[in-house]
Scaffold this motif. Structure first.
Motif, short mmCIF file in Angstrom:
data_model
loop_
_atom_site.label_atom_id
_atom_site.label_comp_id
_atom_site.label_asym_id
_atom_site.label_seq_id
_atom_site.Cartn_x
_atom_site.Cartn_y
_atom_site.Cartn_z
N UNK A 93 0.61 -1.43 0.08
CA UNK A 93 0.06 -0.07 0.02
C UNK A 93 0.93 1.31 0.02
N UNK A 94 0.30 2.31 -0.98
CA UNK A 94 1.74 3.50 -0.60
C UNK A 94 0.46 4.32 -0.71
N UNK A 95 1.16 5.87 -0.10
CA UNK A 95 0.40 6.37 -0.43
C UNK A 95 1.42 7.81 -0.28
N UNK A 96 0.29 8.99 -1.06
CA UNK A 96 1.36 10.15 -1.67
C UNK A 96 0.25 10.94 -1.75
N UNK A 97 1.25 12.59 -0.95
CA UNK A 97 2.61 12.89 -0.99
C UNK A 97 2.99 11.62 1.09
N UNK A 98 4.81 11.85 0.98
CA UNK A 98 4.60 11.14 2.77
C UNK A 98 4.56 12.58 3.46
N UNK A 99 5.16 13.38 2.24
CA UNK A 99 4.90 14.60 3.74
C UNK A 99 3.84 15.60 3.00
N UNK A 100 3.24 16.60 3.66
CA UNK A 100 2.81 17.66 3.34
C UNK A 100 3.04 18.37 3.83
N UNK A 101 3.33 20.21 3.31
CA UNK A 101 3.55 21.45 4.38
C UNK A 101 2.07 22.39 3.68
N UNK A 102 1.27 22.72 4.58
CA UNK A 102 -0.01 23.39 3.69
C UNK A 102 -0.06 24.85 4.56
N UNK A 118 -2.30 7.52 8.29
CA UNK A 118 -1.75 6.79 7.45
C UNK A 118 -3.38 6.32 7.17
N UNK A 119 -3.00 4.87 5.78
CA UNK A 119 -4.31 4.31 5.21
C UNK A 119 -4.20 3.10 5.06
N UNK A 120 -4.96 2.33 6.19
CA UNK A 120 -4.68 0.70 5.48
C UNK A 120 -5.84 -0.02 4.49
N UNK A 121 -5.69 -1.14 3.85
CA UNK A 121 -6.77 -1.52 2.94
C UNK A 121 -6.68 -3.12 3.18
N UNK A 122 -7.69 -3.36 2.83
CA UNK A 122 -8.26 -5.18 2.29
C UNK A 122 -8.64 -5.62 1.32
N UNK A 123 -8.24 -6.83 1.70
CA UNK A 123 -9.16 -7.33 -0.29
C UNK A 123 -10.53 -8.75 0.89
N UNK A 124 -10.82 -9.33 0.14
CA UNK A 124 -11.94 -9.92 1.06
C UNK A 124 -11.99 -10.62 2.19
N UNK A 125 -10.44 -10.39 2.78
CA UNK A 125 -10.60 -11.36 3.81
C UNK A 125 -9.79 -9.88 4.25
N UNK A 126 -10.59 -9.80 5.54
CA UNK A 126 -10.80 -8.22 6.07
C UNK A 126 -10.06 -8.49 7.25
N UNK A 127 -9.64 -9.95 7.65
CA UNK A 127 -8.95 -9.48 8.62
C UNK A 127 -7.04 -9.01 8.13
N UNK A 128 -6.64 -8.94 7.24
CA UNK A 128 -5.90 -8.78 6.82
C UNK A 128 -5.70 -7.38 6.37
N UNK A 129 -4.60 -6.52 6.72
CA UNK A 129 -5.35 -4.99 6.60
C UNK A 129 -3.87 -4.38 6.31
N UNK A 130 -3.07 -4.34 5.67
CA UNK A 130 -2.53 -3.84 4.87
C UNK A 130 -1.84 -2.51 5.75
N UNK A 131 -1.03 -1.93 5.34
CA UNK A 131 -0.81 -0.59 6.06
C UNK A 131 0.05 0.27 5.20
N UNK A 132 -0.14 1.64 4.44
CA UNK A 132 0.32 2.63 4.03
C UNK A 132 1.56 3.10 5.04
N UNK A 133 2.53 4.03 4.64
CA UNK A 133 3.53 4.30 4.73
C UNK A 133 3.58 5.66 5.35
N UNK A 134 2.30 6.07 5.71
CA UNK A 134 1.52 7.16 5.78
C UNK A 134 2.07 8.86 5.32
N UNK A 135 1.26 9.96 5.67
CA UNK A 135 1.40 11.11 5.47
C UNK A 135 1.81 12.05 6.18
N UNK A 136 2.53 13.17 6.44
CA UNK A 136 2.74 13.67 7.64
C UNK A 136 2.29 15.35 7.11
#
Lengths: 115, 110
Positions: A4-13, A93-111
């Motif tokens: 799982x990817x996240x974009x951007x990894x950091x952002x200042x606004x 931070x986001x996470x994603x699952x397929x139909x097997x909801x027990x398995x949750x994969x995390x992204x690296x996060x966005x600051x």
């Protein structure tokens, strides 16, 4: 696999602007994606659950008009922080699952830092 | 149990010693538990899981113990290494969602 990817990894606004954060499942179809918020030295707090093609379910206390979530495809969910304020500064931070909801994969996060 | 926004407790151990990290969960109906490791500035990484019909599960250098009577979960790390320094969270699966515990910050002293 199960990346799982996240974009951007950091952002200042600047305060008052909106920021969009993307969460992508790179090698599987994510029927459900979760968005979490984490303050320094604290645990992950679930903000919302999104299922592809339907409206997100927000946790109590999370403003759905401020944190807009879109899960338009099986590989992409976006979180838009609207009219950001300094108190919205956090690690998202986001996470994603397929139909097997027990398995949750995390992204690296966005600051996010709002000045 | 559910995160309540508390600051992280800390644990310091000497390199080579065993570490034990504890977690109390809140919902007796939870049927699945996971331990995650989170390094600074990164997302959580899966370490080991256990279902409620078990009381112990072992992985490579890690063991999870589940005591449903007192709603307690523990993670044991054998021969702790500097690379194990991180924050460790337990998570319980309830009502189609995961709820994260407060977490423990582990520091390994060389």
């Amino acid at each position: 696999g199960a990346v799982v990817s996240q974009h951007p990894s950091w952002v200042i606004c600047k305060s008052g602007t909106s920021v969009k954060i993307e969460c992508r499942s790179l090698d599987f179809q994510a029927t459900t994606m979760f968005w979490y918020r984490q303050f320094p030295k604290q645990s992950l707090m679930l903000m919302a659950t999104s299922n592809e093609g339907s409206k997100a379910t927000y946790e109590q206390g999370v403003e759905k008009d401020k944190f807009l979530i879109n899960h338009a495809s099986l590989t992409l969910s976006t979180l838009t922080v609207t009219s950001a304020h300094p108190e919205d500064s956090s690690f998202y931070i986001c996470s994603a699952t397929d139909h097997r909801v027990y398995e949750q994969y995390f992204g690296p996060g966005t600051r996010l830092t709002v000045t | 149990g559910e995160s309540v926004g508390l600051h992280l407790p800390t644990l310091s151990v000497q390199e080579g010693d065993n570490s034990i990290i504890n977690c109390a969960y809140s919902n007796s109906a939870s049927d699945y538990f996971i331990w995650y490791k989170q390094e600074s500035g990164k997302g959580p990484q899966f370490i080991i899981d256990i279902r409620s019909n078990m009381d112990k599960r072992q992985g490579q250098r890690v063991t999870v113990l589940l005591n449903k009577t007192v709603k307690h979960l523990s993670l044991q790390i054998a021969a702790t290494q500097p690379g194990d320094s991180a924050v460790y969270f337990c998570a319980e699966y309830t009502g189609n969602q995961f709820y994260f515990g407060t977490g423990t910050s582990l520091t390994v002293i060389p």
